[in-house]
Design a protein around this motif. Structure first.
Motif, PDB file in Angstrom:
ATOM      1  N   GLN A 277      32.631  32.801  43.107  1.00  0.00           N
ATOM      2  CA  GLN A 277      33.343  31.738  42.408  1.00  0.00           C
ATOM      3  C   GLN A 277      32.652  31.375  41.096  1.00  0.00           C
ATOM      4  O   GLN A 277      33.304  31.170  40.077  1.00  0.00           O
ATOM      5  N   ARG A 278      31.338  31.349  41.114  1.00  0.00           N
ATOM      6  CA  ARG A 278      30.585  31.057  39.882  1.00  0.00           C
ATOM      7  C   ARG A 278      30.817  32.141  38.841  1.00  0.00           C
ATOM      8  O   ARG A 278      31.006  31.841  37.655  1.00  0.00           O
ATOM      9  N   ALA A 279      30.846  33.400  39.269  1.00  0.00           N
ATOM     10  CA  ALA A 279      31.092  34.503  38.330  1.00  0.00           C
ATOM     11  C   ALA A 279      32.475  34.378  37.696  1.00  0.00           C
ATOM     12  O   ALA A 279      32.650  34.613  36.494  1.00  0.00           O
ATOM     13  N   GLY A 280      33.461  34.009  38.497  1.00  0.00           N
ATOM     14  CA  GLY A 280      34.796  33.820  37.952  1.00  0.00           C
ATOM     15  C   GLY A 280      34.857  32.667  36.971  1.00  0.00           C
ATOM     16  O   GLY A 280      35.483  32.767  35.915  1.00  0.00           O
ATOM     17  N   ARG A 281      34.195  31.554  37.304  1.00  0.00           N
ATOM     18  CA  ARG A 281      34.190  30.397  36.406  1.00  0.00           C
ATOM     19  C   ARG A 281      33.528  30.737  35.076  1.00  0.00           C
ATOM     20  O   ARG A 281      34.007  30.355  34.011  1.00  0.00           O
ATOM     21  N   GLU A 282      32.416  31.450  35.135  1.00  0.00           N
ATOM     22  CA  GLU A 282      31.687  31.770  33.914  1.00  0.00           C
ATOM     23  C   GLU A 282      32.455  32.736  33.018  1.00  0.00           C
ATOM     24  O   GLU A 282      32.188  32.812  31.812  1.00  0.00           O
ATOM     25  N   ALA A 283      33.411  33.477  33.596  1.00  0.00           N
ATOM     26  CA  ALA A 283      34.200  34.432  32.809  1.00  0.00           C
ATOM     27  C   ALA A 283      35.370  33.771  32.080  1.00  0.00           C
ATOM     28  O   ALA A 283      36.054  34.423  31.292  1.00  0.00           O
ATOM     29  N   LEU A 284      35.594  32.479  32.317  1.00  0.00           N
ATOM     30  CA  LEU A 284      36.741  31.790  31.734  1.00  0.00           C
ATOM     31  C   LEU A 284      36.450  31.380  30.290  1.00  0.00           C
ATOM     32  O   LEU A 284      36.043  30.254  30.014  1.00  0.00           O
ATOM     33  N   LEU A 285      36.704  32.289  29.376  1.00  0.00           N
ATOM     34  CA  LEU A 285      36.498  32.021  27.956  1.00  0.00           C
ATOM     35  C   LEU A 285      37.722  32.500  27.175  1.00  0.00           C
ATOM     36  O   LEU A 285      38.386  33.463  27.589  1.00  0.00           O
ATOM     37  N   PRO A 286      38.057  31.864  26.072  1.00  0.00           N
ATOM     38  CA  PRO A 286      39.187  32.335  25.261  1.00  0.00           C
ATOM     39  C   PRO A 286      39.009  33.806  24.887  1.00  0.00           C
ATOM     40  O   PRO A 286      37.926  34.230  24.481  1.00  0.00           O
ATOM     41  N   GLY A 287      40.053  34.584  25.050  1.00  0.00           N
ATOM     42  CA  GLY A 287      39.988  36.004  24.741  1.00  0.00           C
ATOM     43  C   GLY A 287      39.663  36.877  25.931  1.00  0.00           C
ATOM     44  O   GLY A 287      39.823  38.105  25.864  1.00  0.00           O
ATOM     45  N   ALA A 288      39.205  36.292  27.042  1.00  0.00           N
ATOM     46  CA  ALA A 288      38.902  37.081  28.235  1.00  0.00           C
ATOM     47  C   ALA A 288      40.195  37.574  28.865  1.00  0.00           C
ATOM     48  O   ALA A 288      41.168  36.823  28.989  1.00  0.00           O
ATOM     49  N   ALA A 289      40.226  38.836  29.271  1.00  0.00           N
ATOM     50  CA  ALA A 289      41.403  39.389  29.941  1.00  0.00           C
ATOM     51  C   ALA A 289      41.540  38.775  31.327  1.00  0.00           C
ATOM     52  O   ALA A 289      40.543  38.542  32.014  1.00  0.00           O
ATOM     53  N   TYR A 290      42.771  38.523  31.723  1.00  0.00           N
ATOM     54  CA  TYR A 290      43.006  37.960  33.057  1.00  0.00           C
ATOM     55  C   TYR A 290      42.333  38.817  34.128  1.00  0.00           C
ATOM     56  O   TYR A 290      41.682  38.301  35.043  1.00  0.00           O
ATOM     57  N   ARG A 291      42.513  40.136  34.016  1.00  0.00           N
ATOM     58  CA  ARG A 291      41.982  41.032  35.043  1.00  0.00           C
ATOM     59  C   ARG A 291      40.457  41.042  35.050  1.00  0.00           C
ATOM     60  O   ARG A 291      39.841  41.285  36.091  1.00  0.00           O
ATOM     61  N   ASP A 292      39.840  40.756  33.890  1.00  0.00           N
ATOM     62  CA  ASP A 292      38.378  40.734  33.845  1.00  0.00           C
ATOM     63  C   ASP A 292      37.806  39.510  34.575  1.00  0.00           C
ATOM     64  O   ASP A 292      36.719  39.569  35.151  1.00  0.00           O
ATOM     65  N   VAL A 293      38.532  38.391  34.530  1.00  0.00           N
ATOM     66  CA  VAL A 293      38.098  37.221  35.301  1.00  0.00           C
ATOM     67  C   VAL A 293      38.162  37.547  36.784  1.00  0.00           C
ATOM     68  O   VAL A 293      37.228  37.260  37.549  1.00  0.00           O
ATOM     69  N   ASP A 294      39.258  38.175  37.200  1.00  0.00           N
ATOM     70  CA  ASP A 294      39.377  38.587  38.602  1.00  0.00           C
ATOM     71  C   ASP A 294      38.275  39.575  38.970  1.00  0.00           C
ATOM     72  O   ASP A 294      37.655  39.467  40.042  1.00  0.00           O
ATOM     73  N   ARG A 295      38.011  40.527  38.074  1.00  0.00           N
ATOM     74  CA  ARG A 295      37.006  41.544  38.357  1.00  0.00           C
ATOM     75  C   ARG A 295      35.622  40.934  38.507  1.00  0.00           C
ATOM     76  O   ARG A 295      34.831  41.347  39.366  1.00  0.00           O
ATOM     77  N   ALA A 296      35.322  39.932  37.702  1.00  0.00           N
ATOM     78  CA  ALA A 296      33.990  39.305  37.776  1.00  0.00           C
ATOM     79  C   ALA A 296      33.742  38.695  39.140  1.00  0.00           C
ATOM     80  O   ALA A 296      32.646  38.828  39.708  1.00  0.00           O
ATOM     81  N   ALA A 297      34.744  38.002  39.678  1.00  0.00           N
ATOM     82  CA  ALA A 297      34.586  37.388  41.002  1.00  0.00           C
ATOM     83  C   ALA A 297      34.663  38.433  42.110  1.00  0.00           C
ATOM     84  O   ALA A 297      33.857  38.415  43.054  1.00  0.00           O
ATOM     85  N   ARG A 298      35.595  39.355  41.978  1.00  0.00           N
ATOM     86  CA  ARG A 298      35.822  40.350  43.034  1.00  0.00           C
ATOM     87  C   ARG A 298      34.622  41.282  43.200  1.00  0.00           C
ATOM     88  O   ARG A 298      34.289  41.694  44.330  1.00  0.00           O
TER      89      ARG A 298
END
Length: 385
Positions: A277-298
């Protein structure tokens, strides 16, 4: 707020005109509310041409409608979010109960006004309703408006974020009070009902989603429907709830251990989900791909061998609906913008044993502004209650 609604309708009118439609019909309730400030049951919005911005809200008359139909709007004035009056340019057309539905009536108005084409929300209209529109206005060329309004709704203004912030505070308050009560021996269903009552007590219009409470082997199941299972010592207890405040919805989910020191497997599983969950939260930045946020947590759970229990997505957008774009999933296309509120909610369920879910609502912000804004602040420490 009247200027805000008028500006939203202007943006949609421009998109519709660019697609070659002279008028647009908005029928999805959340979209009507976004553009008008309110959406009486069955109401639709008819947008005129760019040079005729006399937009029309068609409202079915329903004397028994406690939520407020056209009669209530006429007698008390059009009111929108936060009680602000809706733009004076918005005209109201009451539709007697004996008449056909509002979308059909609006299409007939567009045809009588001389429009040659009308963009409609095909993803919201049934095939039968679409056919009825064609029959009611045979000279109109029907085009697809697509998800144009949903795309406008993605980025929230500060008034919308303020409502989400208050909704999050209400949900946190309700959850915090539950944690101070005695839980052993109470059923999942009882706890869910108590949480929803507390949401109302703290100012919510209602729950944002069905409250999920799962204990023991039910813990960690996504969108679990509460049962009559009673909370026992040593159980994982998973709770997911949300508040609806002035139409805007958020959610929060937490996992706890009941009445004893957590077992080693519980600590290990909790720490893994928390890290994801922390990895997903930290990936939430403008310009980040939706799938990359999922990938960070997954990736965190995949690496530990728990990928199969993760679920289809890491999170989703929230706003006037509890589940809206964007989708934070492996196949999702698109990139995040600033001021987009989303959830990050990884979880793992182990059949027969239970599991962990941790769910927050956040607003995407640039790093210069401190990064993602956390709206739900209930502790994520693994508490033994």
């Amino acid at each position: 707020m009247s200027e805000v609604y008028a500006a939203r309708r202007t943006r949609l009118r421009e998109r519709s005109a660019a697609a070659g439609a002279e008028a647009a019909l908005v029928s999805r309730p959340a979209n009507v509310r976004y553009l008008c400030g309110a959406a009486p049951r069955g109401a639709v919005l008819l947008l005129g041409a760019a040079d005729d911005p006399g937009d029309l809200l068609v409202c079915p008359e329903d004397p028994a409608e406690s939520g407020g139909g056209a009669s209530l709007f006429l007698s008390h004035g059009l009111k929108g979010m936060a009680g602000a009056p809706i733009d004076d340019a918005l005209r109201l057309m009451p539709l007697p109960a004996a008449e056909t539905d509002a979308a059909v009536a609006a299409a007939a108005v567009a045809e009588r006004a001389g429009a040659a084409s009308l963009a409609v929300e095909e993803h919201h209209l049934s095939v039968a309703r679409h056919r009825t529109l064609r029959a009611a206005a045979p000279r109109l060329r029907l085009a697809d408006l697509g998800c144009a309004v949903e795309q406008l709704r993605l980025v929230k203004d500060e008034e919308e974020i303020s409502c989400l912030r208050i909704a999050a505070e209400i949900a946190d308050q309700a959850l915090g009070e539950l944690l101070e009560s005695i839980l052993v021996g109470r059923t999942e269903r009882h706890l869910a009902l108590e949480l929803e009552r507390r949401l109302i007590d703290h100012g919510a219009d209602g729950p944002a989603l069905p409250t999920a409470v799962g204990c023991g082997p039910n813990a960690g199941r996504a969108r679990h429907t509460p049962t009559d299972r009673r909370v026992e010592e040593g159980d994982f207890l998973c709770v997911c709830l949300g508040a609806n405040y002035r139409g805007y919805r958020c959610e929060v989910g937490r996992t706890f251990v009941i009445g004893t020191t957590p077992a080693d497997w519980q600590i290990e599983l909790y720490e893994l989900v928390f890290a994801a969950q922390r990895a997903g939260r930290e990936a939430l930045l403008p310009g980040a791909a939706y799938r990359d946020v999922d990938r960070a947590a997954r990736h965190v759970l995949d690496a530990a061998g728990y990928g199969e229990g993760f679920g289809a997505r890491t999170g989703h957008g929230v706003g006037l609906e509890i589940d809206e774009d964007p989708r934070l999933a492996p196949s999702a296309m698109g990139k995040l913008d600033a001021c987009v509120p989303v959830t990050v909610e990884p979880g793992v369920h182990l059949p027969g044993r239970g599991g962990v879910r941790i769910d927050d609502t956040l607003v995407v912000r640039p790093e210069a502004d401190g990064g993602p804004e956390l709206l739900t602040i209930t502790t994520k420490e693994l508490l033994a209650l």
